[in-house]
Design an enzyme around this catalytic site. Structure first.
Site, short mmCIF file in Angstrom:
data_model
loop_
_atom_site.label_atom_id
_atom_site.label_comp_id
_atom_site.label_asym_id
_atom_site.label_seq_id
_atom_site.Cartn_x
_atom_site.Cartn_y
_atom_site.Cartn_z
N SER A 45 0.81 -1.22 0.00
CA SER A 45 0.00 0.00 0.00
C SER A 45 0.85 1.28 0.00
O SER A 45 0.49 2.23 -0.71
CB SER A 45 -0.96 -0.01 1.19
OG SER A 45 -1.91 -1.04 1.00
N LYS A 50 -10.04 -5.70 10.27
CA LYS A 50 -11.16 -5.07 9.54
C LYS A 50 -12.49 -5.14 10.30
O LYS A 50 -13.32 -4.25 10.17
CB LYS A 50 -11.31 -5.70 8.15
CG LYS A 50 -10.19 -5.32 7.20
CD LYS A 50 -10.39 -5.91 5.82
CE LYS A 50 -9.15 -5.69 4.97
NZ LYS A 50 -9.27 -6.26 3.63
N ALA A 53 -12.74 -11.37 3.43
CA ALA A 53 -12.60 -10.90 2.05
C ALA A 53 -13.87 -11.23 1.25
O ALA A 53 -14.37 -10.40 0.48
CB ALA A 53 -11.37 -11.54 1.40
N LYS A 64 -20.85 -21.12 7.39
CA LYS A 64 -20.48 -19.71 7.18
C LYS A 64 -21.01 -19.21 5.84
O LYS A 64 -21.49 -18.09 5.73
CB LYS A 64 -18.95 -19.55 7.24
CG LYS A 64 -18.40 -19.57 8.64
CD LYS A 64 -17.11 -18.77 8.68
CE LYS A 64 -16.00 -19.55 9.31
NZ LYS A 64 -14.69 -18.99 9.04
N TYR A 112 -1.95 -12.28 -4.55
CA TYR A 112 -1.06 -11.83 -5.63
C TYR A 112 0.38 -12.13 -5.24
O TYR A 112 0.68 -12.42 -4.09
CB TYR A 112 -1.26 -10.33 -5.89
CG TYR A 112 -1.21 -9.49 -4.65
CD1 TYR A 112 -2.39 -9.17 -3.98
CD2 TYR A 112 -0.01 -9.06 -4.12
CE1 TYR A 112 -2.36 -8.44 -2.81
CE2 TYR A 112 0.03 -8.31 -2.96
CZ TYR A 112 -1.14 -8.00 -2.30
OH TYR A 112 -1.10 -7.29 -1.14
P1 NDP Z 1 -10.17 -15.05 6.55
O1 NDP Z 1 -9.21 -15.64 7.51
O2 NDP Z 1 -11.25 -14.14 7.06
O3 NDP Z 1 -10.94 -16.23 5.75
C1 NDP Z 1 -10.22 -17.32 5.24
C2 NDP Z 1 -11.09 -18.14 4.30
O4 NDP Z 1 -10.27 -19.16 3.71
C3 NDP Z 1 -12.27 -18.87 4.97
O5 NDP Z 1 -13.32 -18.97 4.07
C4 NDP Z 1 -11.65 -20.24 5.26
O6 NDP Z 1 -12.60 -21.28 5.36
C5 NDP Z 1 -10.82 -20.45 4.01
N1 NDP Z 1 -9.75 -21.42 4.23
C6 NDP Z 1 -8.63 -21.26 4.99
N2 NDP Z 1 -7.85 -22.37 4.92
C7 NDP Z 1 -8.51 -23.25 4.12
C8 NDP Z 1 -8.22 -24.57 3.66
N3 NDP Z 1 -7.10 -25.22 4.02
N4 NDP Z 1 -9.09 -25.16 2.82
C9 NDP Z 1 -10.22 -24.52 2.43
N5 NDP Z 1 -10.56 -23.27 2.83
C10 NDP Z 1 -9.71 -22.64 3.66
O7 NDP Z 1 -9.26 -14.32 5.47
P2 NDP Z 1 -9.67 -13.10 4.52
O8 NDP Z 1 -11.04 -13.39 4.02
O9 NDP Z 1 -9.44 -11.83 5.20
O10 NDP Z 1 -8.59 -13.19 3.33
C11 NDP Z 1 -8.65 -14.19 2.33
C12 NDP Z 1 -7.61 -13.91 1.25
O11 NDP Z 1 -7.95 -12.77 0.49
C13 NDP Z 1 -6.20 -13.67 1.78
O12 NDP Z 1 -5.30 -14.41 0.98
C14 NDP Z 1 -6.00 -12.18 1.59
O13 NDP Z 1 -4.65 -11.85 1.38
C15 NDP Z 1 -6.82 -11.93 0.32
N6 NDP Z 1 -7.27 -10.53 0.17
C16 NDP Z 1 -6.85 -9.81 -0.93
C17 NDP Z 1 -7.25 -8.50 -1.13
C18 NDP Z 1 -6.78 -7.74 -2.34
O14 NDP Z 1 -6.94 -6.50 -2.37
N7 NDP Z 1 -6.23 -8.39 -3.33
C19 NDP Z 1 -8.15 -7.82 -0.16
C20 NDP Z 1 -8.57 -8.67 0.93
C21 NDP Z 1 -8.11 -9.97 1.10
P3 NDP Z 1 -13.30 -21.63 6.78
O15 NDP Z 1 -14.43 -20.64 6.93
O16 NDP Z 1 -13.77 -23.03 6.63
O17 NDP Z 1 -12.26 -21.47 7.84
#
Ligand code: NDP
Length: 274
Positions: free
Chosen positions: A17, A66, A130, A155, A221
Protein backbone atom coordinates in the site's frame (compact mmCIF):
# COMPACT_ATOMS: atom_id res chain seq x y z
CA UNK A 1 1.72 20.89 5.17
CA UNK A 2 2.04 17.17 4.40
CA UNK A 3 -1.11 15.18 5.33
CA UNK A 4 -0.32 11.90 7.05
CA UNK A 5 -1.92 8.51 6.28
CA UNK A 6 -1.01 4.91 7.15
CA UNK A 7 -1.98 1.26 6.76
CA UNK A 8 -2.51 -0.64 10.03
CA UNK A 9 -2.16 -4.42 10.19
CA UNK A 10 -0.38 -7.37 11.78
CA UNK A 11 1.75 -8.53 10.01
CA UNK A 12 2.31 -5.47 7.83
CA UNK A 13 5.89 -5.57 6.48
CA UNK A 14 4.72 -7.17 3.19
CA UNK A 15 2.14 -4.46 2.42
CA UNK A 16 2.41 -2.78 -0.97
CA UNK A 17 0.00 0.00 0.00
CA UNK A 18 2.74 2.62 0.70
CA UNK A 19 4.14 2.09 -2.82
CA UNK A 20 0.68 2.38 -4.35
CA UNK A 21 -0.28 5.55 -2.48
CA UNK A 22 3.12 7.13 -3.20
CA UNK A 23 2.47 6.51 -6.91
CA UNK A 24 -1.04 8.00 -6.65
CA UNK A 25 0.29 11.07 -4.78
CA UNK A 26 3.02 11.68 -7.35
CA UNK A 27 0.57 11.29 -10.24
CA UNK A 28 -2.03 13.68 -8.74
CA UNK A 29 0.38 16.16 -7.06
CA UNK A 30 -1.00 15.49 -3.59
CA UNK A 31 1.25 16.31 -0.63
CA UNK A 32 0.81 13.21 1.56
CA UNK A 33 2.88 10.69 3.48
CA UNK A 34 1.78 7.05 3.87
CA UNK A 35 3.44 4.50 6.13
CA UNK A 36 3.03 0.96 7.46
CA UNK A 37 1.99 0.69 11.12
CA UNK A 38 2.28 -2.64 12.95
CA UNK A 39 -0.42 -2.72 15.63
CA UNK A 40 -0.22 -5.27 18.46
CA UNK A 41 -2.94 -7.92 18.07
CA UNK A 42 -4.68 -6.53 21.18
CA UNK A 43 -3.84 -2.90 20.41
CA UNK A 44 -5.77 -1.81 17.32
CA UNK A 45 -7.94 0.84 19.00
CA UNK A 46 -4.99 2.33 20.93
CA UNK A 47 -3.05 2.53 17.66
CA UNK A 48 -5.90 4.35 15.89
CA UNK A 49 -6.32 6.83 18.79
CA UNK A 50 -2.57 7.47 18.73
CA UNK A 51 -2.66 8.28 15.00
CA UNK A 52 -5.58 10.67 15.55
CA UNK A 53 -3.74 12.45 18.38
CA UNK A 54 -0.75 12.85 16.07
CA UNK A 55 -2.87 14.56 13.42
CA UNK A 56 -3.16 11.75 10.83
CA UNK A 57 -6.01 12.29 8.36
CA UNK A 58 -6.90 8.67 7.73
CA UNK A 59 -5.74 5.07 7.48
CA UNK A 60 -6.28 1.79 5.71
CA UNK A 61 -6.95 -1.30 7.78
CA UNK A 62 -5.85 -4.79 6.85
CA UNK A 63 -5.71 -8.30 8.35
CA UNK A 64 -6.77 -9.00 11.09
CA UNK A 65 -8.39 -5.71 12.11
CA UNK A 66 -11.16 -5.07 9.54
CA UNK A 67 -13.94 -6.33 11.83
CA UNK A 68 -12.59 -4.51 14.89
CA UNK A 69 -12.38 -1.33 12.83
CA UNK A 70 -16.07 -1.68 11.98
CA UNK A 71 -16.96 -1.50 15.68
CA UNK A 72 -15.12 1.83 16.11
CA UNK A 73 -16.54 3.88 13.27
CA UNK A 74 -19.52 5.62 11.77
CA UNK A 75 -19.95 3.16 8.88
CA UNK A 76 -20.82 3.93 5.26
CA UNK A 77 -23.46 1.80 3.53
CA UNK A 78 -20.69 -0.24 1.90
CA UNK A 79 -19.13 -0.89 5.31
CA UNK A 80 -22.52 -1.87 6.72
CA UNK A 81 -23.05 -4.36 3.88
CA UNK A 82 -19.62 -5.88 4.44
CA UNK A 83 -19.65 -5.71 8.24
CA UNK A 84 -15.99 -4.76 7.93
CA UNK A 85 -13.95 -1.62 7.31
CA UNK A 86 -10.74 -1.11 5.32
CA UNK A 87 -10.66 2.71 5.09
CA UNK A 88 -10.77 5.19 7.97
CA UNK A 89 -11.22 8.96 7.76
CA UNK A 90 -10.45 11.02 10.83
CA UNK A 91 -12.76 14.04 10.91
CA UNK A 92 -12.23 15.81 14.23
CA UNK A 93 -13.45 13.45 16.96
CA UNK A 94 -15.41 11.38 14.44
CA UNK A 95 -14.03 8.29 12.69
CA UNK A 96 -15.77 7.47 9.40
CA UNK A 97 -15.37 3.93 8.11
CA UNK A 98 -15.78 2.61 4.58
CA UNK A 99 -15.06 -0.60 2.69
CA UNK A 100 -13.55 -0.28 -0.78
CA UNK A 101 -12.51 -3.93 -1.29
CA UNK A 102 -15.62 -5.00 -3.20
CA UNK A 103 -15.59 -2.00 -5.47
CA UNK A 104 -11.89 -2.67 -6.11
CA UNK A 105 -12.62 -6.23 -7.24
CA UNK A 106 -15.57 -5.22 -9.42
CA UNK A 107 -13.58 -2.40 -11.09
CA UNK A 108 -10.67 -4.74 -11.79
CA UNK A 109 -12.91 -7.36 -13.39
CA UNK A 110 -14.95 -4.84 -15.40
CA UNK A 111 -12.46 -2.14 -16.37
CA UNK A 112 -9.12 -3.93 -16.42
CA UNK A 113 -10.32 -7.31 -17.75
CA UNK A 114 -13.24 -5.88 -19.73
CA UNK A 115 -15.62 -8.53 -18.37
CA UNK A 116 -19.24 -7.67 -17.66
CA UNK A 117 -20.54 -9.38 -14.51
CA UNK A 118 -24.22 -8.96 -15.42
CA UNK A 119 -25.91 -12.22 -16.48
CA UNK A 120 -22.86 -14.29 -15.55
CA UNK A 121 -22.70 -17.37 -13.32
CA UNK A 122 -20.45 -16.55 -10.36
CA UNK A 123 -18.73 -18.79 -7.84
CA UNK A 124 -17.28 -17.20 -4.70
CA UNK A 125 -14.87 -19.52 -2.89
CA UNK A 126 -14.52 -18.67 0.80
CA UNK A 127 -16.71 -17.06 3.44
CA UNK A 128 -14.20 -15.05 5.48
CA UNK A 129 -13.67 -11.30 5.68
CA UNK A 130 -12.60 -10.90 2.05
CA UNK A 131 -15.64 -12.82 0.75
CA UNK A 132 -18.00 -10.80 2.97
CA UNK A 133 -16.44 -7.61 1.64
CA UNK A 134 -17.04 -8.41 -2.03
CA UNK A 135 -20.41 -10.21 -1.89
CA UNK A 136 -22.73 -7.19 -2.06
CA UNK A 137 -20.81 -5.26 -4.74
CA UNK A 138 -20.80 -8.44 -6.88
CA UNK A 139 -24.56 -8.95 -6.42
CA UNK A 140 -25.17 -5.30 -7.36
CA UNK A 141 -23.74 -6.15 -10.80
CA UNK A 142 -26.73 -8.49 -11.41
CA UNK A 143 -25.20 -11.91 -12.05
CA UNK A 144 -27.77 -14.60 -12.85
CA UNK A 145 -26.33 -16.91 -10.21
CA UNK A 146 -23.92 -16.57 -7.30
CA UNK A 147 -22.84 -19.64 -5.38
CA UNK A 148 -20.82 -19.22 -2.18
CA UNK A 149 -18.74 -22.31 -1.45
CA UNK A 150 -16.76 -22.73 1.73
CA UNK A 151 -14.97 -25.41 3.74
CA UNK A 152 -17.23 -24.56 6.68
CA UNK A 153 -20.63 -24.67 4.98
CA UNK A 154 -22.47 -22.90 7.83
CA UNK A 155 -20.48 -19.71 7.18
CA UNK A 156 -21.48 -19.69 3.51
CA UNK A 157 -25.11 -20.40 4.46
CA UNK A 158 -25.07 -17.57 6.99
CA UNK A 159 -23.81 -15.13 4.30
CA UNK A 160 -26.62 -16.30 2.03
CA UNK A 161 -29.24 -15.85 4.77
CA UNK A 162 -28.02 -12.33 5.59
CA UNK A 163 -28.47 -11.24 1.96
CA UNK A 164 -31.88 -12.90 1.66
CA UNK A 165 -33.09 -11.21 4.85
CA UNK A 166 -32.07 -7.81 3.55
CA UNK A 167 -33.12 -8.05 -0.05
CA UNK A 168 -36.24 -10.02 -0.88
CA UNK A 169 -36.83 -8.70 -4.40
CA UNK A 170 -33.60 -9.96 -5.93
CA UNK A 171 -33.24 -11.03 -9.54
CA UNK A 172 -30.32 -13.45 -9.10
CA UNK A 173 -30.20 -16.94 -7.68
CA UNK A 174 -28.04 -17.19 -4.55
CA UNK A 175 -26.88 -20.46 -3.06
CA UNK A 176 -24.40 -21.85 -0.52
CA UNK A 177 -22.56 -25.11 -1.13
CA UNK A 178 -19.73 -27.30 0.07
CA UNK A 179 -16.78 -27.64 -2.35
CA UNK A 180 -17.66 -31.30 -2.87
CA UNK A 181 -21.13 -30.38 -4.19
CA UNK A 182 -19.94 -28.25 -7.12
CA UNK A 183 -19.32 -31.09 -9.58
CA UNK A 184 -22.49 -30.66 -11.62
CA UNK A 185 -22.15 -26.91 -12.29
CA UNK A 186 -20.11 -24.55 -14.48
CA UNK A 187 -19.28 -20.91 -13.80
CA UNK A 188 -18.24 -17.91 -15.93
CA UNK A 189 -16.37 -16.12 -13.12
CA UNK A 190 -14.77 -17.94 -10.17
CA UNK A 191 -13.28 -15.85 -7.37
CA UNK A 192 -10.96 -17.41 -4.82
CA UNK A 193 -11.42 -15.45 -1.59
CA UNK A 194 -10.00 -18.18 0.64
CA UNK A 195 -6.60 -17.76 2.25
CA UNK A 196 -5.36 -21.11 0.80
CA UNK A 197 -2.93 -19.32 -1.52
CA UNK A 198 -0.93 -18.23 1.51
CA UNK A 199 -0.23 -21.87 2.44
CA UNK A 200 -0.09 -23.29 -1.11
CA UNK A 201 -3.09 -25.52 -0.33
CA UNK A 202 -5.20 -26.86 -3.20
CA UNK A 203 -8.98 -26.57 -2.90
CA UNK A 204 -11.08 -29.73 -3.39
CA UNK A 205 -12.88 -28.31 -6.44
CA UNK A 206 -13.40 -30.24 -9.69
CA UNK A 207 -11.79 -29.12 -12.99
CA UNK A 208 -15.21 -29.22 -14.62
CA UNK A 209 -16.47 -26.03 -12.90
CA UNK A 210 -14.50 -23.73 -15.24
CA UNK A 211 -16.89 -22.85 -18.11
CA UNK A 212 -15.45 -22.05 -21.55
CA UNK A 213 -13.96 -18.51 -21.37
CA UNK A 214 -14.13 -18.55 -17.54
CA UNK A 215 -12.27 -15.86 -15.58
CA UNK A 216 -10.58 -17.42 -12.53
CA UNK A 217 -9.69 -14.64 -10.10
CA UNK A 218 -7.51 -15.24 -7.06
CA UNK A 219 -7.48 -12.40 -4.52
CA UNK A 220 -3.93 -13.35 -3.64
CA UNK A 221 -1.06 -11.83 -5.63
CA UNK A 222 2.68 -12.25 -5.93
CA UNK A 223 2.86 -15.87 -7.13
CA UNK A 224 0.83 -18.58 -8.83
CA UNK A 225 -1.41 -20.31 -6.27
CA UNK A 226 -2.67 -23.92 -6.60
CA UNK A 227 -6.08 -22.43 -7.56
CA UNK A 228 -4.51 -20.37 -10.37
CA UNK A 229 -2.57 -23.42 -11.59
CA UNK A 230 -5.69 -25.61 -11.64
CA UNK A 231 -7.66 -22.88 -13.43
CA UNK A 232 -4.92 -22.33 -16.02
CA UNK A 233 -4.66 -26.09 -16.68
CA UNK A 234 -8.45 -26.22 -17.04
CA UNK A 235 -8.35 -23.56 -19.76
CA UNK A 236 -9.54 -20.53 -17.76
CA UNK A 237 -8.24 -16.98 -18.02
CA UNK A 238 -6.37 -16.36 -14.76
CA UNK A 239 -6.11 -13.14 -12.72
CA UNK A 240 -4.39 -12.38 -9.44
CA UNK A 241 -5.50 -9.83 -6.82
CA UNK A 242 -3.02 -7.06 -7.57
CA UNK A 243 -5.53 -5.11 -9.65
CA UNK A 244 -8.08 -5.35 -6.83
CA UNK A 245 -5.48 -4.10 -4.36
CA UNK A 246 -4.67 -1.06 -6.51
CA UNK A 247 -8.35 -0.35 -7.29
CA UNK A 248 -9.44 -0.49 -3.62
CA UNK A 249 -6.53 1.82 -2.79
CA UNK A 250 -7.60 4.25 -5.53
CA UNK A 251 -11.08 4.46 -4.02
CA UNK A 252 -9.61 5.08 -0.54
CA UNK A 253 -7.37 7.79 -2.04
CA UNK A 254 -10.44 9.36 -3.64
CA UNK A 255 -12.33 9.33 -0.31
CA UNK A 256 -9.39 11.06 1.39
CA UNK A 257 -8.26 13.49 -1.31
CA UNK A 258 -11.26 13.98 -3.62
CA UNK A 259 -9.07 13.08 -6.61
CA UNK A 260 -9.36 9.81 -8.55
CA UNK A 261 -5.96 8.49 -9.61
CA UNK A 262 -5.37 6.56 -12.84
CA UNK A 263 -4.76 2.92 -11.93
CA UNK A 264 -3.50 1.02 -15.01
CA UNK A 265 0.00 2.51 -14.89
CA UNK A 266 0.22 1.90 -11.13
CA UNK A 267 -0.79 -1.77 -11.49
CA UNK A 268 1.93 -2.13 -14.13
CA UNK A 269 4.51 -0.34 -11.97
CA UNK A 270 3.83 -2.43 -8.85
CA UNK A 271 3.83 -5.65 -10.88
CA UNK A 272 7.22 -4.78 -12.36
CA UNK A 273 8.65 -4.17 -8.88
CA UNK A 274 7.63 -7.66 -7.69
P1 NDP B 1 -10.17 -15.05 6.55
O1 NDP B 1 -9.21 -15.64 7.51
O2 NDP B 1 -11.25 -14.14 7.06
O3 NDP B 1 -10.94 -16.23 5.75
C1 NDP B 1 -10.22 -17.32 5.24
C2 NDP B 1 -11.09 -18.14 4.30
O4 NDP B 1 -10.27 -19.16 3.71
C3 NDP B 1 -12.27 -18.87 4.97
O5 NDP B 1 -13.32 -18.97 4.07
C4 NDP B 1 -11.65 -20.24 5.26
O6 NDP B 1 -12.60 -21.28 5.36
C5 NDP B 1 -10.82 -20.45 4.01
N1 NDP B 1 -9.75 -21.42 4.23
C6 NDP B 1 -8.63 -21.26 4.99
N2 NDP B 1 -7.85 -22.37 4.92
C7 NDP B 1 -8.51 -23.25 4.12
C8 NDP B 1 -8.22 -24.57 3.66
N3 NDP B 1 -7.10 -25.22 4.02
N4 NDP B 1 -9.09 -25.16 2.82
C9 NDP B 1 -10.22 -24.52 2.43
N5 NDP B 1 -10.56 -23.27 2.83
C10 NDP B 1 -9.71 -22.64 3.66
O7 NDP B 1 -9.26 -14.32 5.47
P2 NDP B 1 -9.67 -13.10 4.52
O8 NDP B 1 -11.04 -13.39 4.02
O9 NDP B 1 -9.44 -11.83 5.20
O10 NDP B 1 -8.59 -13.19 3.33
C11 NDP B 1 -8.65 -14.19 2.33
C12 NDP B 1 -7.61 -13.91 1.25
O11 NDP B 1 -7.95 -12.77 0.49
C13 NDP B 1 -6.20 -13.67 1.78
O12 NDP B 1 -5.30 -14.41 0.98
C14 NDP B 1 -6.00 -12.18 1.59
O13 NDP B 1 -4.65 -11.85 1.38
C15 NDP B 1 -6.82 -11.93 0.32
N6 NDP B 1 -7.27 -10.53 0.17
C16 NDP B 1 -6.85 -9.81 -0.93
C17 NDP B 1 -7.25 -8.50 -1.13
C18 NDP B 1 -6.78 -7.74 -2.34
O14 NDP B 1 -6.94 -6.50 -2.37
N7 NDP B 1 -6.23 -8.39 -3.33
C19 NDP B 1 -8.15 -7.82 -0.16
C20 NDP B 1 -8.57 -8.67 0.93
C21 NDP B 1 -8.11 -9.97 1.10
P3 NDP B 1 -13.30 -21.63 6.78
O15 NDP B 1 -14.43 -20.64 6.93
O16 NDP B 1 -13.77 -23.03 6.63
O17 NDP B 1 -12.26 -21.47 7.84
Amino acid sequence: MTDKYAVIGNPIAHSKSPLIHAAFAEQTNQDISYERILAPLDGFEVTVRDLISKGYKGANVTVPFKFEAFDMVLPSNRALDAGAVNTLRFLGAEIRGDNTDGLGLVRDIKQNFGINIANKRLLLLGAGGAAEGVLHPLLEESPTLLVIANRTLEKASSMQKKVEKKNESRSYFLNAKAFEDLADQQFDIIINATSTGLTDTALPIPNTIFAKGCLAYDMMYGRETPFMKQARESGAQVADGLGMLVEQAAEAFYLWRGVRPETQSVIKKIRNLA
